[in-house]
Write an enzyme that holds these catalytic residues in place. Structure first.
Site, mmCIF file in Angstrom:
data_model
loop_
_atom_site.group_PDB
_atom_site.id
_atom_site.type_symbol
_atom_site.label_atom_id
_atom_site.label_comp_id
_atom_site.label_asym_id
_atom_site.label_seq_id
_atom_site.Cartn_x
_atom_site.Cartn_y
_atom_site.Cartn_z
ATOM 1 N N ASP A 31 27.580 37.925 49.418
ATOM 2 C CA ASP A 31 27.186 38.165 51.075
ATOM 3 C C ASP A 31 26.137 39.361 51.068
ATOM 4 O O ASP A 31 25.915 39.833 52.062
ATOM 5 C CB ASP A 31 28.506 38.293 51.907
ATOM 6 C CG ASP A 31 29.131 39.367 51.369
ATOM 7 O OD1 ASP A 31 28.744 40.262 50.815
ATOM 8 O OD2 ASP A 31 30.516 39.531 51.824
ATOM 9 N N TYR A 65 23.682 47.751 45.395
ATOM 10 C CA TYR A 65 24.598 47.653 44.090
ATOM 11 C C TYR A 65 23.759 48.588 42.993
ATOM 12 O O TYR A 65 24.259 48.867 42.047
ATOM 13 C CB TYR A 65 25.087 46.478 43.609
ATOM 14 C CG TYR A 65 26.596 46.199 44.485
ATOM 15 C CD1 TYR A 65 27.423 46.491 43.925
ATOM 16 C CD2 TYR A 65 26.369 45.447 45.568
ATOM 17 C CE1 TYR A 65 28.553 46.222 44.772
ATOM 18 C CE2 TYR A 65 27.420 45.009 46.349
ATOM 19 C CZ TYR A 65 28.710 45.572 45.650
ATOM 20 O OH TYR A 65 29.933 45.530 46.358
HETATM 21 P P1 NAD Z 1 42.600 39.522 48.374
HETATM 22 O O1 NAD Z 1 43.494 40.332 47.299
HETATM 23 O O2 NAD Z 1 42.942 40.000 49.776
HETATM 24 O O3 NAD Z 1 42.687 38.088 48.389
HETATM 25 C C1 NAD Z 1 42.504 37.224 47.301
HETATM 26 C C2 NAD Z 1 43.748 36.434 47.291
HETATM 27 O O4 NAD Z 1 43.732 35.529 46.063
HETATM 28 C C3 NAD Z 1 45.142 36.854 47.071
HETATM 29 O O5 NAD Z 1 45.876 36.261 48.309
HETATM 30 C C4 NAD Z 1 45.776 36.408 45.861
HETATM 31 O O6 NAD Z 1 47.072 36.163 45.821
HETATM 32 C C5 NAD Z 1 44.739 35.229 45.528
HETATM 33 N N1 NAD Z 1 44.645 34.834 44.051
HETATM 34 C C6 NAD Z 1 44.574 35.683 42.844
HETATM 35 N N2 NAD Z 1 44.600 35.032 41.789
HETATM 36 C C7 NAD Z 1 44.781 33.660 42.311
HETATM 37 C C8 NAD Z 1 44.808 32.414 41.504
HETATM 38 N N3 NAD Z 1 44.507 32.433 40.337
HETATM 39 N N4 NAD Z 1 44.756 31.193 42.393
HETATM 40 C C9 NAD Z 1 44.976 31.455 43.614
HETATM 41 N N5 NAD Z 1 44.877 32.660 44.209
HETATM 42 C C10 NAD Z 1 44.949 33.692 43.511
HETATM 43 O O7 NAD Z 1 41.282 39.996 48.078
HETATM 44 P P2 NAD Z 1 39.569 40.182 49.225
HETATM 45 O O8 NAD Z 1 39.517 41.552 49.252
HETATM 46 O O9 NAD Z 1 40.062 39.551 50.492
HETATM 47 O O10 NAD Z 1 38.581 39.447 48.251
HETATM 48 C C11 NAD Z 1 38.849 38.083 48.017
HETATM 49 C C12 NAD Z 1 37.820 37.719 46.840
HETATM 50 O O11 NAD Z 1 36.562 37.707 47.509
HETATM 51 C C13 NAD Z 1 37.513 38.840 45.857
HETATM 52 O O12 NAD Z 1 37.234 38.359 44.422
HETATM 53 C C14 NAD Z 1 36.315 39.663 46.360
HETATM 54 O O13 NAD Z 1 35.804 40.422 45.494
HETATM 55 C C15 NAD Z 1 35.618 38.401 46.922
HETATM 56 N N6 NAD Z 1 34.407 38.852 47.825
HETATM 57 C C16 NAD Z 1 33.310 38.285 47.463
HETATM 58 C C17 NAD Z 1 32.230 38.526 48.228
HETATM 59 C C18 NAD Z 1 30.790 38.141 47.455
HETATM 60 O O14 NAD Z 1 29.793 38.758 47.910
HETATM 61 N N7 NAD Z 1 30.879 37.362 46.433
HETATM 62 C C19 NAD Z 1 32.209 39.214 49.342
HETATM 63 C C20 NAD Z 1 33.465 39.706 49.619
HETATM 64 C C21 NAD Z 1 34.557 39.504 48.969
HETATM 65 C C1 G6P Z 2 29.875 43.211 49.304
HETATM 66 C C2 G6P Z 2 29.817 42.417 47.953
HETATM 67 C C3 G6P Z 2 31.001 41.792 47.413
HETATM 68 C C4 G6P Z 2 32.059 42.836 47.479
HETATM 69 C C5 G6P Z 2 32.455 43.726 48.760
HETATM 70 C C6 G6P Z 2 33.365 44.768 48.370
HETATM 71 O O1 G6P Z 2 30.276 42.443 50.183
HETATM 72 O O2 G6P Z 2 28.745 41.609 48.168
HETATM 73 O O3 G6P Z 2 30.880 41.205 46.454
HETATM 74 O O4 G6P Z 2 33.407 42.392 47.087
HETATM 75 O O5 G6P Z 2 31.236 44.215 49.128
HETATM 76 O O6 G6P Z 2 33.794 45.062 49.709
HETATM 77 P P1 G6P Z 2 34.941 46.080 49.717
HETATM 78 O O7 G6P Z 2 34.966 46.285 51.363
HETATM 79 O O8 G6P Z 2 36.228 45.039 49.372
HETATM 80 O O9 G6P Z 2 34.755 47.278 48.915
HETATM 81 MN MN MN Z 3 28.807 40.166 46.408
#
Ligand code: NAD
Ligand code: G6P
Ligand code: MN
Length: 447
Positions: free
Chosen positions: A172, A270
């Site tokens: 995102d 980043y």
């Molecule tokens: P979070 O810890 O609040 O939520 C993650 C959930 O995943 C938890 O409830 C955990 O229990 C669950 N989990 C962990 N391992 C698991 C498995 N093997 N099977 C099923 N469930 C499992 O984390 P968050 O801050 O809400 O972020 C969630 C994910 O989204 C992270 O990987 C974060 O980096 C990612 N994210 C990516 C982007 C992006 O740009 N790609 C943007 C925002 C967040």
């Molecule tokens: C951006 C990135 C994600 C990352 C997030 C971290 O959205 O694209 O890949 O996980 O920032 O944000 P946080 O608020 O968890 O530091």
């Molecule tokens: Mn990202």
């Protein structure tokens, strides 16, 4: 003819981003009709808080949708059309270690970049592949749209281990940056922008931005970038709640210095971790990192709001928000389901999209998306500076995946020492040995 409607599973149901995506699914119901939503997580207790609150929200706002939450994979992945995944293997407790261990050795600590990102990658690969396998076993025609980080390493692992799977990895960050560029140019909806972009995940550059009539917006955007980085693009409208903490604001400002290295392109935020690693270390608090900020901030806010909904028995005035993060993944699901042929930035096998770069790299480039998947839009050749950086970083990511597959200490040491964030192989080894200790039970055993 009535429109088909879809069954969606959110993997990582206990994520702080789940309520936002759930809300967005309801908001977009006319374009992307959903009849069934299931949350899946491997932490029943954590998921239950989010799920019970969303259950109330769904009952009040869309009682026709069948809603379930479960930790049973067969229940979660049978008879579905889409998996929207955002798991965090090891949760915030392990993110904190990823960030703090490198800082002990004077190296930056970051969720997805440098040693922290490598450590997280070694944990995530197995978790994401497991979910992909569940989906393919019980719903072989479904698509998995994956946000789970570190997306660059996860995407490379999927390319190597599951080359024919229907998974699309996304991020995102560029979306938020386009929101900001739209604000700089006085354009209301980011989705009107046409863009060119190339790179790896969390490691790329915009090369062209046009408005919907084809007018070049780069001169205006460059003026803002040279003066204030992305700061001029920060919006205070509702729906922009994601990257608002102080540390993010610093990152948006620092983009001015990143931009200065190549004023022909507009950089991903980043890149600061690779270009200014010394500055990042100097401005970090080794005792209070971003993981602490998130646990004290977003996690408390989201789980607090969920608990309040459950206690009150109503979601009215709950303050859940659907932001650009949620919009993007739901738009993508809609494009696949309804053949919209819109443009999305996706992490896909290069295969010529960046012509002077490794065809087997997982690159982030614009694609056209419809019912039959995605088609890449070629970005041509990249200049020498970017080419050098990309070659180095893609090798780090490939070595991590090879280390995971082969259980190779040697390759992981090579990966860490090759990262532009790490000063020497000596420091790389010290960090690696600490990370191995901290990740017992999460990483394959290295030898
Ligand atoms: P979070 O810890 O609040 O939520 C993650 C959930 O995943 C938890 O409830 C955990 O229990 C669950 N989990 C962990 N391992 C698991 C498995 N093997 N099977 C099923 N469930 C499992 O984390 P968050 O801050 O809400 O972020 C969630 C994910 O989204 C992270 O990987 C974060 O980096 C990612 N994210 C990516 C982007 C992006 O740009 N790609 C943007 C925002 C967040
Ligand atoms: C951006 C990135 C994600 C990352 C997030 C971290 O959205 O694209 O890949 O996980 O920032 O944000 P946080 O608020 O968890 O530091
Ligand atoms: Mn990202």
């Amino acid at each position: 003819m009535s429109k088909k409607s879809y069954a969606v599973t959110i993997a990582g149901g206990g994520s702080t981003f789940t309520p936002g995506i759930a809300l967005m699914l309801l908001e977009e119901h006319d374009r992307f009709p959903v009849n069934k939503i299931t949350f899946y997580d491997n932490d029943a207790e954590r998921q239950e808080i989010v799920a019970k609150a969303c259950e109330i929200y769904f009952r009040e706002n869309a009682p026709e949708i069948e809603f379930n939450y479960t930790t049973d994979p067969e229940t979660a992945f049978t008879g579905i059309d889409f998996v929207l995944a955002h798991i965090r293997v090891g949760k915030y407790a392990m993110r904190e270690k990823d960030e703090k261990i490198p800082l002990k050795y004077g190296v930056l600590g970051q969720e997805t970049c440098g040693p922290g990102g490598i450590a997280y990658g070694m944990r995530s690969i197995g978790g994401v592949i497991e979910i992909l396998d569940y989906m393919e076993k019980w719903s072989p025609d479904a698509w998995m749209l994956n946000y789970s980080n570190p997306a660059a390493i996860v995407a490379e692992a999927c390319r190597v281990l599951r080359p024919n799977s229907k998974i699309i990895n996304i991020c995102d960050m560029p979306i938020d940056l386009m929101d900001k560029m739209a604000v700089m140019c006085g354009i209301k909806d980011r989705r009107e922008l046409q863009y060119s972009y190339y790179g790896l995940n969390h490691y790329g550059w915009f090369t062209r931005i046009y408005d919907k009539d084809g007018n070049d917006l780069m001169p205006e955007i460059k003026k803002h970038m040279a003066k204030n980085g992305y700061l001029d693009g920060i919006s205070h409208e509702p729906g922009q709640e994601q990257h608002i903490d102080e540390s993010w604001v610093h990152t948006f400002g620092k983009a001015k210095d990143v931009y200065a290295l190549d004023p022909e392109t507009i950089p991903n935020t980043y890149l600061k971790y690779y270009i200014f690693p010394d500055y990042v270390v100097e401005t970090s608090d080794p005792n209070y990192t971003r993981a602490n900020e998130v646990m004290d901030g977003r996690e408390k806010r989201v789980f607090g709001a969920c608990r309040e909904v459950i206690e009150k028995g109503t979601a009215e005035g709950c303050g859940f928000e659907a932001d650009a993060h949620a919009t993007y993944i739901v738009d993508l699901a809609c494009a696949l389901a309804e053949n919209t042929m819109e443009r999305f930035l996706l992490i896909v096998p290069n295969d010529g999209a960046v012509s002077n770069f490794d065809p087997t790299a997982m690159v982030e480039v614009p694609c056209i998306v419809g019912k039959n998947g995605y088609e890449k839009i070629c970005q041509g050749q990249v200049p020498q500076w970017q080419k050098g950086m990309l070659e180095q970083q893609v090798s780090v990511e490939k070595l991590v995946v090879q280390a995971w597959v082969e259980h190779s200490y040697q390759k992981l040491w090579q990966a860490l020492s090759l990262s532009a964030t790490v000063p020497s192989a000596k420091v790389a080894k010290l960090i690696l040995d600490d990370l191995i200790e901290a990740n017992k039970g999460y990483w394959p055993e290295l030898h």
